[in-house]
Write a protein that holds these residues in place. Structure first.
Motif, PDB file in Angstrom:
ATOM      1  N   VAL A  81     -13.575  -1.326  -1.528  1.00  0.00           N
ATOM      2  CA  VAL A  81     -14.347  -1.134  -0.301  1.00  0.00           C
ATOM      3  C   VAL A  81     -14.812  -2.484   0.250  1.00  0.00           C
ATOM      4  CG1 VAL A  81     -15.058   1.204  -0.909  1.00  0.00           C
ATOM      5  CG2 VAL A  81     -16.502  -0.711  -1.580  1.00  0.00           C
TER       6      VAL A  81
ATOM      7  N   GLY B  97     -16.825   5.096   5.011  1.00  0.00           N
ATOM      8  CA  GLY B  97     -16.010   5.208   6.219  1.00  0.00           C
ATOM      9  C   GLY B  97     -15.149   6.442   6.343  1.00  0.00           C
TER      10      GLY B  97
ATOM     11  N   GLY C 210      -6.866   6.623   7.066  1.00  0.00           N
ATOM     12  CA  GLY C 210      -7.373   7.518   8.101  1.00  0.00           C
ATOM     13  C   GLY C 210      -7.665   6.801   9.406  1.00  0.00           C
ATOM     14  N   HIS C 211      -8.302   5.610   9.330  1.00  0.00           N
ATOM     15  CA  HIS C 211      -8.676   4.910  10.565  1.00  0.00           C
ATOM     16  C   HIS C 211      -7.454   4.466  11.358  1.00  0.00           C
ATOM     17  CE1 HIS C 211     -13.101   4.679  10.329  1.00  0.00           C
ATOM     18  NE2 HIS C 211     -12.888   4.797   9.020  1.00  0.00           N
ATOM     19  N   GLY C 212      -6.435   3.931  10.667  1.00  0.00           N
ATOM     20  CA  GLY C 212      -5.233   3.487  11.369  1.00  0.00           C
ATOM     21  C   GLY C 212      -4.503   4.652  12.013  1.00  0.00           C
TER      22      GLY C 212
ATOM     23  N   TYR D   4     -24.287  10.980  -6.736  1.00  0.00           N
ATOM     24  CA  TYR D   4     -24.201  12.147  -5.863  1.00  0.00           C
ATOM     25  C   TYR D   4     -23.061  13.028  -6.348  1.00  0.00           C
ATOM     26  CZ  TYR D   4     -20.417   9.542  -3.641  1.00  0.00           C
ATOM     27  OH  TYR D   4     -19.255   8.842  -3.410  1.00  0.00           O
TER      28      TYR D   4
ATOM     29  N   LEU E  23     -15.215   0.635  -5.774  1.00  0.00           N
ATOM     30  CA  LEU E  23     -16.119   1.796  -5.824  1.00  0.00           C
ATOM     31  C   LEU E  23     -15.388   2.879  -6.597  1.00  0.00           C
ATOM     32  CD1 LEU E  23     -18.743   3.242  -4.920  1.00  0.00           C
ATOM     33  CD2 LEU E  23     -17.499   4.020  -2.906  1.00  0.00           C
ATOM     34  N   GLN E  24     -16.056   3.421  -7.608  1.00  0.00           N
ATOM     35  CA  GLN E  24     -15.413   4.417  -8.466  1.00  0.00           C
ATOM     36  C   GLN E  24     -15.856   5.830  -8.112  1.00  0.00           C
ATOM     37  OE1 GLN E  24     -15.334   3.598 -12.693  1.00  0.00           O
ATOM     38  NE2 GLN E  24     -16.460   1.697 -12.357  1.00  0.00           N
TER      39      GLN E  24
ATOM     40  N   CYS F 197       5.936  -1.001   3.957  1.00  0.00           N
ATOM     41  CA  CYS F 197       6.200  -2.201   4.760  1.00  0.00           C
ATOM     42  C   CYS F 197       4.921  -3.041   4.792  1.00  0.00           C
ATOM     43  CB  CYS F 197       6.620  -1.775   6.173  1.00  0.00           C
ATOM     44  SG  CYS F 197       6.917  -3.154   7.301  1.00  0.00           S
TER      45      CYS F 197
ATOM     46  N   LYS G 146     -16.268   9.513   6.580  1.00  0.00           N
ATOM     47  CA  LYS G 146     -16.950  10.318   7.599  1.00  0.00           C
ATOM     48  C   LYS G 146     -16.732   9.768   9.005  1.00  0.00           C
ATOM     49  CE  LYS G 146     -20.954   9.173   5.758  1.00  0.00           C
ATOM     50  NZ  LYS G 146     -20.595   7.934   4.998  1.00  0.00           N
TER      51      LYS G 146
ATOM     52  N   ARG H 101      -5.051 -14.644   6.600  1.00  0.00           N
ATOM     53  CA  ARG H 101      -3.687 -14.866   7.107  1.00  0.00           C
ATOM     54  C   ARG H 101      -3.694 -15.117   8.617  1.00  0.00           C
ATOM     55  NH1 ARG H 101      -0.646 -10.112   3.582  1.00  0.00           N
ATOM     56  NH2 ARG H 101      -0.977 -11.134   1.582  1.00  0.00           N
TER      57      ARG H 101
ATOM     58  N   ILE I  19      -2.149  -2.059  11.770  1.00  0.00           N
ATOM     59  CA  ILE I  19      -1.898  -2.395  10.362  1.00  0.00           C
ATOM     60  C   ILE I  19      -2.806  -1.523   9.499  1.00  0.00           C
ATOM     61  CG2 ILE I  19      -1.745  -4.257   8.670  1.00  0.00           C
ATOM     62  CD1 ILE I  19      -1.880  -6.242  11.048  1.00  0.00           C
ATOM     63  N   GLY I  20      -2.214  -0.730   8.613  1.00  0.00           N
ATOM     64  CA  GLY I  20      -2.982   0.129   7.712  1.00  0.00           C
ATOM     65  C   GLY I  20      -2.802   1.596   8.043  1.00  0.00           C
TER      66      GLY I  20
END
Ligand SMILES: Cc1cc2nc3c(=O)[nH]c(=O)nc-3n(C[C@H](O)[C@H](O)[C@H](O)COP(=O)(O)OP(=O)(O)OC[C@H]3O[C@@H](n4cnc5c(N)ncnc54)[C@H](O)[C@@H]3O)c2cc1C
Length: 417
Positions: free
Chosen positions: A341, A369, A43-45, A284, A260-261, A207, A371, A248, A39-40
């Motif tokens: 975030v 996340g 990048g991580h998914g 930064y 986070l802006q 979806c 990196k 859920r 789910i998602g």
């Protein structure tokens, strides 16, 4: 069959008026069942799907995304990549990620525009220099590259920095990591998506996952806006919406979601070829290949799911920028945005089994996340394929909040992005 990208192919398509390009990934309808569902589609998914296919040979996989690929934090971050953390567990995780990033363009046959231009975390006092030395020592002991720089060395890296005797946050020196840098965030998502799709992974966009299918107390699938999908195992990689999905599934996570802006200026000629972070102000900045200044700071302090951000934080970030680089006061701001975030009490991620059997977590990356995308995907793929932790992910299990072995990077390295 996915076509290999090459300089020769680019020239050939140029001569053919670019009529021969194909979509980089398919848009399939979901099947009724998969070996693994993630789910998602951030990048991580997507990285999880890619490593399931390449490292574990599991290709009957779907990534379910409620919006569009990389439309979450992966496409909204300030693209900084580094491994200058304090605790051994963190350096093991983030340096593993940095190593995967170093070979990623070649591996995916997709230019992620990795630029190892170095990151300087500036110290503003003798006391901060001592803390910087402690972080450098810790990183070196843990096998990551790090250098303690003097004021002159930092100013040589970024000559436009505020050198005034009257500066509120004077430059005393700082921590330098030369292998750190930036990469193109969209390209990381698109590169993983294209490579995973070519290996047979179904990427289903538009979806929404609305619930979980359980049998005998275990997760055996998901409910979505396109119907029920059964799965042998389910991975959750939804960043700022992890608490919503946990509710859920019937459990709570130790997470708060904040905005986070970030913002970018108009493009200007090259004048900053590294990434500079001022812990004093939390601001930064780096310069993109297009010439824009990419500027970030701290989170909005009120938990929210509103993906835009509040003006007082923009004011704080910009005043921090002007403290760092007074000459940037001439720049015009081009655009500003926010992402949601997911922050844990110890500012370290959550990777591991969830309280619902068959459902595995990859979340809590908070403000840092991007990196970790290659490592986060690799480790979640390991969990989904084997049902048990990789050595690197073990310390980041949810159980650290009951065992008391926190990995408090906010206190350890004091830096969050
Ligand atoms: C302004 C900003 C600056 C940042 N700067 C940096 C930085 O410089 N360096 C760094 O390392 N990190 C940075 N980060 C953090 C980093 O962007 C994130 O930690 C990282 O992108 C998280 O990736 P992800 O794949 O877990 O989440 P996301 O990219 O957010 O992907 C999660 C996906 O899940 C989808 N989703 C949510 N709910 C559902 C549902 N019910 N059904 C289906 N899909 C769903 C969302 O639509 C989303 O696309 C920054 C973040 C922001 C907002």
């Amino acid at each position: 069959m996915t076509r290999r990208y090459s300089a020769f192919g680019l020239i050939r398509e140029g001569l053919r008026h670019h009529k021969g390009w194909h979509p980089a990934w398919r848009s399939p309808e979901p099947k009724r069942a998969y070996d693994v569902v993630i789910i998602g589609g951030g990048g991580h998914g997507l990285a999880t799907a890619y490593y399931l296919a390449t490292v574990h040979g599991i290709r009957n996989v779907a990534v379910i995304e409620k919006g569009w690929l990389g439309g979450g934090n992966t496409g909204r971050n300030t693209t900084t990549i580094r491994s200058n953390y304090f605790y051994p567990e963190s350096v093991a995780l983030y340096d593993f990620s940095l190593k995967l990033y170093e070979g990623l363009s070649q591996e995916l046959n997709y230019n992620i525009m990795l630029s190892q231009r170095g990151v300087a975390t500036v110290a503003h006092s003798d006391a901060e220099m001592e803390i910087s030395a402690r972080i450098v020592n810790a990183m070196q002991i843990n096998g990551a590259d790090a250098e303690l720089m003097t004021r002159d060395q930092i100013l040589a890296k970024a000559p436009l920095l505020n050198q005034s005797d009257q500066a509120r946050y004077p430059v005393f020196g700082g921590v330098w990591q030369g292998r750190a840098g930036v990469a193109r965030h969209d390209a990381v998502a698109w590169g993983y998506a294209r490579a995973a799709d070519s290996l047979g992974v179904d990427i289903i966009q538009g979806c929404e996952v609305t619930g979980f299918l359980t049998e005998a107390g275990a997760c055996v699938g998901i409910e979505t806006s396109k119907g029920v999908i059964r799965a042998g195992a389910v991975g959750l990689a939804v960043a700022g919406h992890s608490s919503v999905m946990a509710a859920r599934a019937g459990f709570e996570l130790p997470l708060h979601s904040y905005t986070l802006q970030a913002m970018v200026s108009e493009p200007v000629k090259p004048c900053l070829d590294t990434v500079i972070l001022y812990p004093g102000t939390g601001t930064y900045v780096s310069q993109s290949d297009k010439g824009e200044m990419i500027i970030g700071g701290g989170i909005d302090r009120v938990p929210t799911y509103a993906q835009r951000g509040n003006p007082p934080v923009q004011e704080t970030v910009i005043s921090g920028l002007l403290e760092m680089f007074p000459s940037f006061g001439q720049l015009k701001m081009l655009r500003q945005w926010g992402g949601i975030v997911d922050v844990t009490p110890d500012s370290s991620p959550l990777i591991g089994p969830s309280p619902l059997s068959g459902l595995y977590l990859n979340c809590g990356w908070g403000t840092g996340g991007f990196k970790a995308i290659p490592a986060g995907g690799w480790l979640l793929a390991h969990l989904l394929a084997k049902g048990e932790h990789h050595d690197i992910s073990r310390p980041f299990d949810l159980d650290r909040f009951t065992r008391g072995r926190l990995i408090d990077e906010a206190a350890g390295s004091g830096i969050a992005h």
